[in-house]
Scaffold this active site. Sequence first.
Site, PDB file in Angstrom:
ATOM      1  N   GLY A   1       0.818  -1.220   0.000  1.00 52.61           N
ATOM      2  CA  GLY A   1       0.000   0.000   0.000  1.00 52.61           C
ATOM      3  C   GLY A   1       0.846   1.261   0.000  1.00 52.61           C
ATOM      4  CB  SER A   2       3.759   2.405   2.002  1.00 56.23           C
ATOM      5  OG  SER A   2       4.604   1.302   1.794  1.00 56.23           O
TER       6      SER A   2
ATOM      7  CE  LYS B   1       1.128 -15.541  -3.935  1.00 60.37           C
ATOM      8  NZ  LYS B   1       2.485 -15.414  -3.349  1.00 60.37           N
TER       9      LYS B   1
ATOM     10  N   GLY C   1       3.340 -11.642  -7.693  1.00 57.89           N
ATOM     11  CA  GLY C   1       3.729 -10.227  -7.630  1.00 57.89           C
ATOM     12  C   GLY C   1       3.705  -9.516  -8.962  1.00 57.89           C
TER      13      GLY C   1
HETATM   14  N1  LIG Z   1       4.136  -8.062   0.421  1.00 64.16           N
HETATM   15  C1  LIG Z   1       4.125  -8.670  -0.752  1.00 64.16           C
HETATM   16  O1  LIG Z   1       5.177  -8.998  -1.319  1.00 64.16           O
HETATM   17  C2  LIG Z   1       2.842  -8.994  -1.414  1.00 64.16           C
HETATM   18  C3  LIG Z   1       1.640  -8.826  -0.785  1.00 64.16           C
HETATM   19  N2  LIG Z   1       0.480  -9.142  -1.436  1.00 64.16           N
HETATM   20  C4  LIG Z   1      -0.792  -8.954  -0.780  1.00 64.16           C
HETATM   21  O2  LIG Z   1      -1.043  -7.566  -0.637  1.00 64.16           O
HETATM   22  C5  LIG Z   1      -1.787  -7.327   0.552  1.00 64.16           C
HETATM   23  C6  LIG Z   1      -1.007  -6.378   1.449  1.00 64.16           C
HETATM   24  O3  LIG Z   1       0.251  -6.972   1.754  1.00 64.16           O
HETATM   25  P1  LIG Z   1       1.356  -6.157   2.570  1.00 64.16           P
HETATM   26  O4  LIG Z   1       1.368  -4.753   2.135  1.00 64.16           O
HETATM   27  O5  LIG Z   1       2.598  -6.964   2.472  1.00 64.16           O
HETATM   28  O6  LIG Z   1       0.767  -6.304   4.039  1.00 64.16           O
HETATM   29  P2  LIG Z   1       1.111  -5.418   5.316  1.00 64.16           P
HETATM   30  O7  LIG Z   1       0.770  -6.243   6.502  1.00 64.16           O
HETATM   31  O8  LIG Z   1       2.479  -4.824   5.189  1.00 64.16           O
HETATM   32  O9  LIG Z   1       0.077  -4.225   5.176  1.00 64.16           O
HETATM   33  C7  LIG Z   1      -1.285  -4.324   5.468  1.00 64.16           C
HETATM   34  C8  LIG Z   1      -1.714  -2.983   5.982  1.00 64.16           C
HETATM   35  O10 LIG Z   1      -3.128  -2.966   6.183  1.00 64.16           O
HETATM   36  C9  LIG Z   1      -3.381  -2.303   7.404  1.00 64.16           C
HETATM   37  N3  LIG Z   1      -4.648  -2.760   7.955  1.00 64.16           N
HETATM   38  C10 LIG Z   1      -4.916  -3.902   8.608  1.00 64.16           C
HETATM   39  N4  LIG Z   1      -6.210  -3.928   8.987  1.00 64.16           N
HETATM   40  C11 LIG Z   1      -6.751  -2.776   8.556  1.00 64.16           C
HETATM   41  C12 LIG Z   1      -8.046  -2.224   8.623  1.00 64.16           C
HETATM   42  N5  LIG Z   1      -9.027  -2.858   9.262  1.00 64.16           N
HETATM   43  N6  LIG Z   1      -8.282  -1.012   8.068  1.00 64.16           N
HETATM   44  C13 LIG Z   1      -7.288  -0.370   7.438  1.00 64.16           C
HETATM   45  N7  LIG Z   1      -6.027  -0.850   7.341  1.00 64.16           N
HETATM   46  C14 LIG Z   1      -5.770  -2.032   7.898  1.00 64.16           C
HETATM   47  C15 LIG Z   1      -2.214  -2.714   8.293  1.00 64.16           C
HETATM   48  O11 LIG Z   1      -2.057  -1.798   9.331  1.00 64.16           O
HETATM   49  C16 LIG Z   1      -1.063  -2.684   7.312  1.00 64.16           C
HETATM   50  O12 LIG Z   1      -0.473  -1.414   7.242  1.00 64.16           O
HETATM   51  C17 LIG Z   1      -2.037  -8.707   1.184  1.00 64.16           C
HETATM   52  O13 LIG Z   1      -3.263  -9.188   0.703  1.00 64.16           O
HETATM   53  C18 LIG Z   1      -0.895  -9.543   0.615  1.00 64.16           C
HETATM   54  O14 LIG Z   1      -1.195 -10.898   0.564  1.00 64.16           O
HETATM   55  C19 LIG Z   1       0.464  -9.623  -2.720  1.00 64.16           C
HETATM   56  C20 LIG Z   1       1.626  -9.820  -3.382  1.00 64.16           C
HETATM   57  C21 LIG Z   1       2.914  -9.553  -2.788  1.00 64.16           C
HETATM   58  N1  LIG Z   2       4.169 -13.438   0.991  1.00 65.21           N
HETATM   59  C1  LIG Z   2       4.083 -13.538  -0.419  1.00 65.21           C
HETATM   60  C2  LIG Z   2       3.959 -12.187  -1.026  1.00 65.21           C
HETATM   61  C3  LIG Z   2       3.575 -12.218  -2.438  1.00 65.21           C
HETATM   62  O1  LIG Z   2       2.561 -12.767  -2.849  1.00 65.21           O
HETATM   63  C4  LIG Z   2       5.336 -14.207  -0.969  1.00 65.21           C
HETATM   64  O2  LIG Z   2       6.298 -14.371  -0.208  1.00 65.21           O
HETATM   65  O3  LIG Z   2       5.328 -14.580  -2.145  1.00 65.21           O
HETATM   66 NA    NA Z   3       1.141 -11.110 -10.941  1.00 61.29          NA
END
Ligand SMILES: NC(=O)C1=CN([C@@H]2O[C@H](COP(=O)(O)OP(=O)(O)OC[C@H]3O[C@@H](n4cnc5c(N)ncnc54)[C@H](O)[C@@H]3O)[C@@H](O)[C@H]2O)C=CC1
Ligand SMILES: N[C@@H](CC=O)C(=O)O
Ligand code: NA
Length: 434
Positions: free
Chosen positions: A15-16, A203, A132
């Site tokens: 998100g960031s 996945k 990803g």
């Molecule tokens: N990190 C990665 O490499 C990848 C992540 N994803 C997916 O993307 C999504 C986000 O992953 P990340 O950014 O790594 O997770 P993260 O845990 O870093 O971020 C999730 C954010 O959502 C916020 N959050 C949680 N509950 C909330 C609520 N009720 N209201 C508002 N905000 C809330 C948390 O505070 C946190 O900042 C997940 O579904 C993950 O599976 C998909 C592909 C790759």
């Molecule tokens: N946690 C996942 C994030 C991407 O989907 C991974 O390690 O592949």
């Molecule tokens: Na992809």
Amino acid sequence: MNTLKVALLGAGNVGSEVARILLEDSEVLASRAGSHLELIGIAVRDTESKRAEHIGHELLTTDAEALVDQADIVIELIGGIEPAGSLVARALRRGSVVVTGNKALLAERGAELFQLARDNGGHLGFEAAVAGAIPILRPINESLSGDRITKVMGIVNGTTNFILDAMDTTGADFGDVLKQAQDLGYAEADPTADIEGYDAAAKAAILAMLSFHADFRIGDVFREGITSITAEDVDAAKDAGFVIKLLAIAERLDNGVAMRVHPTLIPREHPLGAVHGAFNAVFVEADNAGELMFYGQGAGGRPTASAVMGDLVSAVRRLTRGIGAAKDADAAVEVNQSNIKALGIENVLTSYCIGLTVTDRPGVLSRIAAIFADNGVSIEQMRQTRGFAEDDQASILRIITHRGSEQALAKTVESIRELDVVSHVNSVLRVEGN
Ligand SMILES: NC(=O)C1=CN([C@@H]2O[C@H](COP(=O)(O)OP(=O)(O)OC[C@H]3O[C@@H](n4cnc5c(N)ncnc54)[C@H](O)[C@@H]3O)[C@@H](O)[C@H]2O)C=CC1
Ligand SMILES: N[C@@H](CC=O)C(=O)O
Ligand code: NA
């Protein structure tokens, strides 16, 4: 040029990065999409958190529902089933464009959410959910929609590939490497999802849904994680010319589709053997296309944000051109076109690499070989990898089988386990690509 309102839910690893791109690249995005994309707010759990501070407080809110209700486009990057699922459904009911990277949600409620998008003229983009940055879901759903996919096989979890690769190349310790993967933003909020194979299983279900046009769920996927893989397993694999990878496989069999995720021995010279770090790679086999391979960064905030932005810009292009998402056949995901069944792992053909500690005395090998023969499993290699002094009476055997039915292989291992001359079954790993 008109302006569309974008709501971002979640400001974590992904998100960031999405917020950064929306704010830094707004002009380029507007020229590509044909509309200005105005980030109207970011829903977070805690507006005082360090990460939130970095983004700027003026956009932050803890009221995700109110934000969704004001937006044309909702980007869900919270993760997990709830509240993410209710927020995505709420946005789709309003006919909004939704982009998500949430594989856990799609592998539980994908069919329902695709239907909601169709019924309300909304759109659901989820390229970020699998592998990803790699474009894999749209190629399967669109480019290959005139072909018949027979098998999808790949490394789809960056965290476990990062861990297994470090264990293989530097002999690093599992726990230390997992911590590094978390610090680099690869792991799920609860890394059990990665190391126990749940993320890869979600996945696999999504890949199978799109490849075989059926409503598959995570529960349809056989799953084994990597927590039982030891440094000895990694060394033994290396010694035999293999590398251990966590593979996700969905394959069409005569009477259905079998989906599985498990640690797998791959020949080192196989293309999947050369996938290092948090990179992912996916093979797709189709009747007419033959074999295709997709490779790239499978995890991490920035690469994943690339996939999110791709879905966002292409959906906005269609909106700008006045193409209602519901009428957009290319983007529609059809998961109820086929009655094809999910099959259990007992239906697949695979081969095993079995490591045993056995009593070192005459006749042991023939007793073991007889069990394989009784179960109709043929042995490709049997090697005594370490012998001890005669009075130690123990040696280690490594047996690699030819391809056989999973059922017969599992039965063989059970019978071997009961032999009095087998003191320990050290490891049983499946082998692919040999
Ligand atoms: N990190 C990665 O490499 C990848 C992540 N994803 C997916 O993307 C999504 C986000 O992953 P990340 O950014 O790594 O997770 P993260 O845990 O870093 O971020 C999730 C954010 O959502 C916020 N959050 C949680 N509950 C909330 C609520 N009720 N209201 C508002 N905000 C809330 C948390 O505070 C946190 O900042 C997940 O579904 C993950 O599976 C998909 C592909 C790759
Ligand atoms: N946690 C996942 C994030 C991407 O989907 C991974 O390690 O592949
Ligand atoms: Na992809």
